[in-house]
Design an enzyme around this catalytic site. Sequence first.
Site, PDB file in Angstrom:
ATOM      1  N   ALA A 140     -24.922 -10.103 -35.763  1.00 16.52           N
ATOM      2  CA  ALA A 140     -25.087 -10.542 -34.362  1.00 16.52           C
ATOM      3  C   ALA A 140     -23.913  -9.950 -33.572  1.00 16.52           C
ATOM      4  CB  ALA A 140     -25.162 -12.053 -34.237  1.00 16.52           C
ATOM      5  N   LEU A 141     -23.835  -8.626 -33.647  1.00 15.55           N
ATOM      6  CA  LEU A 141     -22.633  -7.911 -33.201  1.00 15.55           C
ATOM      7  C   LEU A 141     -22.412  -7.993 -31.694  1.00 15.55           C
ATOM      8  CD1 LEU A 141     -22.954  -4.718 -35.429  1.00 15.55           C
ATOM      9  CD2 LEU A 141     -21.628  -6.793 -35.871  1.00 15.55           C
ATOM     10  N   HIS A 142     -21.152  -8.015 -31.322  1.00 15.25           N
ATOM     11  CA  HIS A 142     -20.761  -8.034 -29.903  1.00 15.25           C
ATOM     12  C   HIS A 142     -19.526  -7.141 -29.759  1.00 15.25           C
ATOM     13  CE1 HIS A 142     -17.655 -10.770 -31.271  1.00 15.25           C
ATOM     14  NE2 HIS A 142     -18.580 -11.573 -31.780  1.00 15.25           N
TER      15      HIS A 142
ATOM     16  N   HIS B  97     -16.586  -7.373 -32.292  1.00 19.73           N
ATOM     17  CA  HIS B  97     -16.769  -6.616 -33.535  1.00 19.73           C
ATOM     18  C   HIS B  97     -16.528  -5.122 -33.287  1.00 19.73           C
ATOM     19  CE1 HIS B  97     -19.725 -10.063 -34.402  1.00 19.73           C
ATOM     20  NE2 HIS B  97     -18.816 -10.175 -35.348  1.00 19.73           N
TER      21      HIS B  97
ATOM     22  N   ASP C 245      -9.873 -15.344 -35.040  1.00 19.27           N
ATOM     23  CA  ASP C 245      -9.905 -16.219 -36.219  1.00 19.27           C
ATOM     24  C   ASP C 245      -8.517 -16.122 -36.862  1.00 19.27           C
ATOM     25  OD1 ASP C 245     -12.889 -16.939 -36.306  1.00 19.27           O
ATOM     26  OD2 ASP C 245     -12.905 -14.773 -36.070  1.00 19.27           O
TER      27      ASP C 245
END
Length: 279
Positions: A30-32, A35, A148
Site C-alpha cells: 500500500a505504497l505511498h 516508502h 517508526d
Amino acid sequence: MIICKTIEELNQCLSSQAGKRKGFVPTMGALHQGHLSLLQRSKKETDISVVSIFVNPAQFTNSDDLKNYPKTPGIDIKILEKHFCEVLFIPSESVMYPVPDNRTFNFGGFDNILEGRFRPGHFQGVAKIVSKFFGLIKPDKAYFGLKDYQQYIIIKELAKDYFQNIDIIGCPTVREDNGLAMSSRNKLLASEDFNNAGVIYRNLCKASQLINSVQLDKIKALVSSEINAEKNFTVEYIEFVNNDNLNIISTITCEKSVTCCIAVYAGKVRLIDNIQIFL
Ligand code: AMP
C-alpha cells in the site's frame, strides 16, 4: 523490474547481480511517498534496490488489524516500476514461514515499552521477518523510516547483534500537507478524520516549542487534551524518550535531544508519530 515470489527466484536474480551494492527497503505495501523516499535514498546510495512487500502476520497483535490492513499489490507494482525499482520481492506467507518461527530476540526491554507495551510481541514479529529478509538479501544498506522510531532503534540493535555488515539508514518522515505522517493505514481513515489528523503533528511541534519552559508532564497533559478535544481522536500514549536508548524521560537533565513519541486512535485507526527535539 524483476519480480521475485520465491526464494529460488530471489537467489537467481541476486546472483546475477553479484558485485553490485544492494540497498533494501522492506515494506508491507500500500505504497505511498514515505516508502518511495526510502527507495529514492537507496537508489542514490547503492547500485540496485530491492523492495519487499509482505504483510507480516507475525507482527500483528490483532487479527482484525491484519485482515483490514490495506493491500494493493497491483498498484504497488506499477508505482515501483515507475520509480525504477530494480527488484521486487513479494513472497507469500508459506514462502516466508514454511515452518513456525519460534525464535525470540533479546532487545533488553526495548521491545516492551512504548509501542511494545500496547502491542506485545509486535517487535519480535518485526525482528523475525527482517532477520529472514536480511539473511536472504544480504543488503549493504537497509532503509527504515524514522516515523517508526522504535522500530528503527530495534533494527539497529538487531544489526549490531547479527548483521554487522548491514548499514541501517534512518530516513525522515514524509508528511501530508496538513502534517499527518504518511502511512498505509491513512487509507483507512474517514475523510473528516484525515482532514483533522493534522492535530497530531501540530501538537508535537507545540511540545517541541514548550520543552525548554514547561515541565514534561504538563506538556504531555496539554498535548493529550488538545488532541482528545478533536472529534474521534484519542491519545493512547505520549512519552518523551532518550533518542539512543528509548528510556522514558520525566525531567530533562543533560540530554541534547529527545524524541516525543505518540500513538493516537482516529476512530478505529491507530496512528503513530514522533518528533525529535533538539535542546
Ligand atoms: P510499512 O510498510 O508501514 O511497514 O513501512 C515500511 C517502511 O517505510 C518502514 O521503514 C517505515 O518506517 C517507512 N515509512 C512508513 N511511512 C513513512 C513515512 N511517512 N515517511 C518515511 N518513512 C516511512
